[in-house]
Design a protein around this motif. Structure first.
Motif, PDB file in Angstrom:
ATOM      1  N   PRO A  65      13.753   7.376 -10.388  1.00 37.01           N
ATOM      2  CA  PRO A  65      14.508   8.169  -9.405  1.00 37.01           C
ATOM      3  C   PRO A  65      14.060   7.932  -7.961  1.00 37.01           C
ATOM      4  CG  PRO A  65      13.766   9.530 -11.247  1.00 37.01           C
ATOM      5  CD  PRO A  65      13.054   8.221 -11.375  1.00 37.01           C
ATOM      6  N   CYS A  66      15.037   8.002  -7.064  1.00 34.32           N
ATOM      7  CA  CYS A  66      14.803   8.027  -5.624  1.00 34.32           C
ATOM      8  C   CYS A  66      15.550   9.231  -5.064  1.00 34.32           C
ATOM      9  CB  CYS A  66      15.295   6.747  -4.951  1.00 34.32           C
ATOM     10  SG  CYS A  66      14.489   5.230  -5.537  1.00 34.32           S
ATOM     11  N   ASP A  67      15.018   9.840  -4.022  1.00 35.19           N
ATOM     12  CA  ASP A  67      15.665  11.034  -3.494  1.00 35.19           C
ATOM     13  C   ASP A  67      15.486  11.124  -1.988  1.00 35.19           C
ATOM     14  OD1 ASP A  67      13.015  11.686  -3.202  1.00 35.19           O
ATOM     15  OD2 ASP A  67      13.102  13.565  -4.306  1.00 35.19           O
ATOM     16  N   ALA A  68      16.260  12.026  -1.392  1.00 32.34           N
ATOM     17  CA  ALA A  68      16.171  12.314   0.039  1.00 32.34           C
ATOM     18  C   ALA A  68      16.030  13.813   0.210  1.00 32.34           C
ATOM     19  CB  ALA A  68      17.409  11.803   0.775  1.00 32.34           C
ATOM     20  N   THR A  69      15.213  14.223   1.159  1.00 28.59           N
ATOM     21  CA  THR A  69      15.019  15.638   1.440  1.00 28.59           C
ATOM     22  C   THR A  69      15.378  15.930   2.885  1.00 28.59           C
ATOM     23  OG1 THR A  69      12.715  15.427   2.166  1.00 28.59           O
ATOM     24  CG2 THR A  69      13.107  15.679  -0.207  1.00 28.59           C
ATOM     25  N   VAL A  70      15.665  17.208   3.154  1.00 25.99           N
ATOM     26  CA  VAL A  70      15.968  17.669   4.507  1.00 25.99           C
ATOM     27  C   VAL A  70      15.004  18.793   4.853  1.00 25.99           C
ATOM     28  CG1 VAL A  70      17.714  18.621   6.065  1.00 25.99           C
ATOM     29  CG2 VAL A  70      18.400  17.092   4.203  1.00 25.99           C
ATOM     30  N   ASP A  71      14.341  18.669   5.989  1.00 25.40           N
ATOM     31  CA  ASP A  71      13.436  19.703   6.469  1.00 25.40           C
ATOM     32  C   ASP A  71      14.225  20.962   6.829  1.00 25.40           C
ATOM     33  OD1 ASP A  71      10.571  20.222   7.606  1.00 25.40           O
ATOM     34  OD2 ASP A  71      11.918  20.814   9.232  1.00 25.40           O
ATOM     35  N   ALA A  72      13.524  22.096   6.881  1.00 22.20           N
ATOM     36  CA  ALA A  72      14.188  23.359   7.204  1.00 22.20           C
ATOM     37  C   ALA A  72      14.880  23.314   8.564  1.00 22.20           C
ATOM     38  CB  ALA A  72      13.172  24.500   7.167  1.00 22.20           C
ATOM     39  N   SER A  73      14.367  22.505   9.480  1.00 20.74           N
ATOM     40  CA  SER A  73      14.983  22.395  10.801  1.00 20.74           C
ATOM     41  C   SER A  73      16.300  21.639  10.762  1.00 20.74           C
ATOM     42  CB  SER A  73      14.030  21.679  11.762  1.00 20.74           C
ATOM     43  OG  SER A  73      13.862  20.319  11.379  1.00 20.74           O
ATOM     44  N   GLY A  74      16.496  20.831   9.720  1.00 18.29           N
ATOM     45  CA  GLY A  74      17.684  20.007   9.627  1.00 18.29           C
ATOM     46  C   GLY A  74      17.637  18.757  10.480  1.00 18.29           C
ATOM     47  N   LEU A  75      16.546  18.541  11.193  1.00 18.18           N
ATOM     48  CA  LEU A  75      16.449  17.410  12.112  1.00 18.18           C
ATOM     49  C   LEU A  75      15.582  16.277  11.578  1.00 18.18           C
ATOM     50  CD1 LEU A  75      16.085  19.344  15.488  1.00 18.18           C
ATOM     51  CD2 LEU A  75      18.148  18.291  14.514  1.00 18.18           C
ATOM     52  N   LYS A  76      15.014  16.448  10.400  1.00 14.81           N
ATOM     53  CA  LYS A  76      14.195  15.393   9.816  1.00 14.81           C
ATOM     54  C   LYS A  76      14.122  15.597   8.314  1.00 14.81           C
ATOM     55  CE  LYS A  76       9.872  17.903  10.697  1.00 14.81           C
ATOM     56  NZ  LYS A  76       8.534  17.845  11.338  1.00 14.81           N
ATOM     57  N   GLY A  77      13.579  14.596   7.645  1.00 17.16           N
ATOM     58  CA  GLY A  77      13.444  14.669   6.200  1.00 17.16           C
ATOM     59  C   GLY A  77      12.701  13.460   5.692  1.00 17.16           C
ATOM     60  N   THR A  78      12.741  13.258   4.383  1.00 24.23           N
ATOM     61  CA  THR A  78      12.072  12.119   3.770  1.00 24.23           C
ATOM     62  C   THR A  78      13.034  11.373   2.865  1.00 24.23           C
ATOM     63  OG1 THR A  78      11.292  13.373   1.845  1.00 24.23           O
ATOM     64  CG2 THR A  78       9.854  13.329   3.792  1.00 24.23           C
ATOM     65  N   VAL A  79      12.692  10.127   2.616  1.00 28.74           N
ATOM     66  CA  VAL A  79      13.395   9.290   1.653  1.00 28.74           C
ATOM     67  C   VAL A  79      12.326   8.581   0.839  1.00 28.74           C
ATOM     68  CG1 VAL A  79      14.939   7.338   1.316  1.00 28.74           C
ATOM     69  CG2 VAL A  79      15.363   8.926   3.182  1.00 28.74           C
ATOM     70  N   GLY A  80      12.478   8.537  -0.464  1.00 26.19           N
ATOM     71  CA  GLY A  80      11.453   7.865  -1.249  1.00 26.19           C
ATOM     72  C   GLY A  80      11.832   7.718  -2.699  1.00 26.19           C
ATOM     73  N   CYS A  81      10.956   7.005  -3.418  1.00 27.28           N
ATOM     74  CA  CYS A  81      11.143   6.750  -4.842  1.00 27.28           C
ATOM     75  C   CYS A  81       9.877   7.141  -5.594  1.00 27.28           C
ATOM     76  CB  CYS A  81      11.466   5.278  -5.089  1.00 27.28           C
ATOM     77  SG  CYS A  81      13.018   4.729  -4.317  1.00 27.28           S
ATOM     78  N   ALA A  82      10.014   7.331  -6.897  1.00 28.81           N
ATOM     79  CA  ALA A  82       8.939   7.911  -7.693  1.00 28.81           C
ATOM     80  C   ALA A  82       7.824   6.933  -8.027  1.00 28.81           C
ATOM     81  CB  ALA A  82       9.519   8.490  -8.988  1.00 28.81           C
ATOM     82  N   GLY A  83       8.102   5.637  -8.097  1.00 28.56           N
ATOM     83  CA  GLY A  83       7.091   4.673  -8.512  1.00 28.56           C
ATOM     84  C   GLY A  83       6.958   3.527  -7.538  1.00 28.56           C
ATOM     85  N   LEU A  84       6.199   2.507  -7.938  1.00 24.88           N
ATOM     86  CA  LEU A  84       6.026   1.316  -7.119  1.00 24.88           C
ATOM     87  C   LEU A  84       7.211   0.378  -7.325  1.00 24.88           C
ATOM     88  CD1 LEU A  84       2.240   0.487  -7.709  1.00 24.88           C
ATOM     89  CD2 LEU A  84       3.256   1.815  -5.854  1.00 24.88           C
ATOM     90  N   LEU A  85       7.770  -0.097  -6.233  1.00 20.56           N
ATOM     91  CA  LEU A  85       8.883  -1.035  -6.300  1.00 20.56           C
ATOM     92  C   LEU A  85       8.386  -2.423  -6.695  1.00 20.56           C
ATOM     93  CD1 LEU A  85      10.703   0.008  -2.994  1.00 20.56           C
ATOM     94  CD2 LEU A  85      11.260   0.738  -5.319  1.00 20.56           C
ATOM     95  N   ARG A  86       9.312  -3.272  -7.090  1.00 18.66           N
ATOM     96  CA  ARG A  86       8.957  -4.648  -7.422  1.00 18.66           C
ATOM     97  C   ARG A  86       8.484  -5.391  -6.176  1.00 18.66           C
ATOM     98  NH1 ARG A  86      13.633  -4.016 -10.497  1.00 18.66           N
ATOM     99  NH2 ARG A  86      14.917  -5.106  -8.956  1.00 18.66           N
ATOM    100  N   GLY A  87       7.584  -6.335  -6.375  1.00 15.72           N
ATOM    101  CA  GLY A  87       7.044  -7.081  -5.253  1.00 15.72           C
ATOM    102  C   GLY A  87       7.968  -8.177  -4.775  1.00 15.72           C
ATOM    103  N   ALA A  88       7.827  -8.537  -3.484  1.00 16.44           N
ATOM    104  CA  ALA A  88       8.569  -9.639  -2.870  1.00 16.44           C
ATOM    105  C   ALA A  88      10.069  -9.533  -3.135  1.00 16.44           C
ATOM    106  CB  ALA A  88       8.033 -10.975  -3.368  1.00 16.44           C
ATOM    107  N   THR A  89      10.611  -8.331  -2.977  1.00 16.83           N
ATOM    108  CA  THR A  89      12.019  -8.066  -3.272  1.00 16.83           C
ATOM    109  C   THR A  89      12.694  -7.433  -2.061  1.00 16.83           C
ATOM    110  OG1 THR A  89      11.516  -7.726  -5.619  1.00 16.83           O
ATOM    111  CG2 THR A  89      13.608  -6.844  -4.814  1.00 16.83           C
ATOM    112  N   ASP A  90      13.908  -7.898  -1.764  1.00 16.69           N
ATOM    113  CA  ASP A  90      14.702  -7.304  -0.686  1.00 16.69           C
ATOM    114  C   ASP A  90      15.404  -6.053  -1.204  1.00 16.69           C
ATOM    115  OD1 ASP A  90      14.450  -9.156   1.631  1.00 16.69           O
ATOM    116  OD2 ASP A  90      15.263 -10.610   0.203  1.00 16.69           O
ATOM    117  N   TYR A  91      15.153  -4.934  -0.546  1.00 17.92           N
ATOM    118  CA  TYR A  91      15.766  -3.661  -0.923  1.00 17.92           C
ATOM    119  C   TYR A  91      16.631  -3.137   0.218  1.00 17.92           C
ATOM    120  CZ  TYR A  91      12.934  -3.076  -5.142  1.00 17.92           C
ATOM    121  OH  TYR A  91      12.373  -3.226  -6.388  1.00 17.92           O
TER     122      TYR A  91
END
Length: 382
Positions: free
Chosen positions: A94-120
């Motif tokens: 899984p990958c997800d995006a979050t929104v801070d309470a301010s609505g002006l920032k957040g995070t984006v990320g994935c649960a594990g390590l991505l494959r190496g030397a790969t264009d995402y």
């Protein structure tokens, strides 16, 4: 009454002039009235679409040798109500995006390590009161070994004492992570000694972590202790891939600090992944990469090669069996050149003793900005 043809023509001219005059007067009187309707064939202009937000990503190691752990922040110029992300190619977790309470920032990320030397491509979609807006964030993950890690010697003075190995490794890390080289190894040694929490004549793990953060605020290095050389090696590779930054390993029973820039083998998506297989370590060494004949008297029993300047592969038999690397755990006290013993374990009372002594110590950027550099690392494996 009958009119002649000439009289009727004259009347028509008068009527026409009066009509034109009347239209001019009406136009003048009512010129501030409502706008005229559009003529057929000229449709009314549509309203301009609402301006979307400006979104920026804060991604430390982006974008050609990016850390394989993807967790970054985003910032928006306008308030965001919700966000979602898709990552391609599909990482398989899984990958997800979050929104801070301010609505002006957040995070984006994935649960594990991505494959190496790969264009995402991470495609973030944010929703505001004006609608949904997509933003693309492309990056390529690092391979098994970092390239372009510039090497520096610890022997800036070829006749000096070999006390600057950790300082030279700090210089290597600083130059790679910040693309800046503000201090020599000797200057780093002079700066860092004040942060020692021991009687180490060089730099101890606290001083190393502290000086790395002082030189580059984006670096958040902490030391970690392990009971076995195998665990320390596995952790060094994990943190290398997770952070996308070189890892320093305290070797030679606590008296040396080479830099791990890569590994040989395979690595899966998390620390205990059964697919993980480490066959060797790729190292830059600020002493054994120095080929100046004037420095060869220091440990002439150890081979030197230019490979230590760019990344020298070390098999596990040598890595675990040679005292230069991880044959022995961190030792305290150590014997000085004059034959005396010097206790070099942490002695400031923050942790019970022995602390470093008897363990295998590494330093890695764990991204923990809230944990001071003089404290042991606390970030858990994924």
């Amino acid at each position: 009454m009958r009119y002649t043809r000439a009289e009727r023509a004259g009347q028509a001219v008068v009527v026409t002039i009066a009509l034109v005059f009347g239209l001019v007067v009406i136009g003048f009187v009512f010129r501030s009235g409502p706008p005229a309707l559009p003529l057929p064939g000229n449709p009314a202009a549509s309203a301009s679409p609402a301006a979307g937000p400006v979104v920026t990503f804060v991604h430390d190691t982006c974008c050609t040798q990016t850390a394989r752990f993807f967790r970054v922040t985003w910032q928006s110029s306008t308030k965001v109500d919700s966000a979602k992300v898709t990552v391609t190619p599909d990482p398989g977790f899984p990958c997800d995006a979050t929104v801070d309470a301010s609505g002006l920032k957040g995070t984006v990320g994935c649960a594990g390590l991505l494959r190496g030397a790969t264009d995402y491509l991470a495609k973030l979609s944010v929703t505001t009161t004006a609608g949904a807006f997509p933003f693309d964030h492309p990056f390529k993950t690092m391979g098994d070994t970092l390239s372009g890690v510039k090497w520096f010697t610890e022997f800036e003075d070829p006749t000096g004492d070999p006390l600057s190995c950790a300082a030279a490794s700090c210089r290597i890390i600083q130059n790679y992570t910040a693309a800046k080289d503000p201090l020599t190894a000797q200057a780093i040694l002079d700066l860092g000694r004040q942060f020692n929490k021991s009687r180490d004549p060089g730099l101890d793990p606290v001083a190393i972590a502290t000086v790395l953060g002082r030189m580059e605020p984006r670096n958040h290095y902490h030391y970690y202790r392990y009971d076995t050389r195998e665990d320390a090696t596995g952790a060094a590779v994990y943190w290398l891939l997770r952070s996308g930054k070189p890892v320093m390993v305290i070797s030679l029973a606590g008296q040396h600090g080479p830099v791990v820039v890569g590994f040989q083998g395979a690595y899966g998506t998390y620390y205990d992944d059964p697919a993980n297989r480490i066959n060797g370590i790729v190292v830059e060494d600020p002493q054994r990469g120095d080929l100046d004949p004037r420095t060869q008297s220091h440990r002439p029993d150890k081979y030197r090669t230019q490979g230590f300047q760019t990344g020298q592969p070390i098999g596990l038999a040598e890595w675990y069996g040679d005292e230069w690397w991880l044959r022995f755990a961190y030792a305290s006290p150590i014997r000085m050149p004059d034959g005396s013993l010097l206790a070099v374990d942490r002695n400031d009372g923050v942790y019970p003793t022995p602390h470093w002594a008897g363990t295998f110590v590494i330093l890695a950027d764990d991204g923990d900005a809230d944990n001071p550099p003089d404290r042991e690392g606390r970030v858990k494996f994924r």
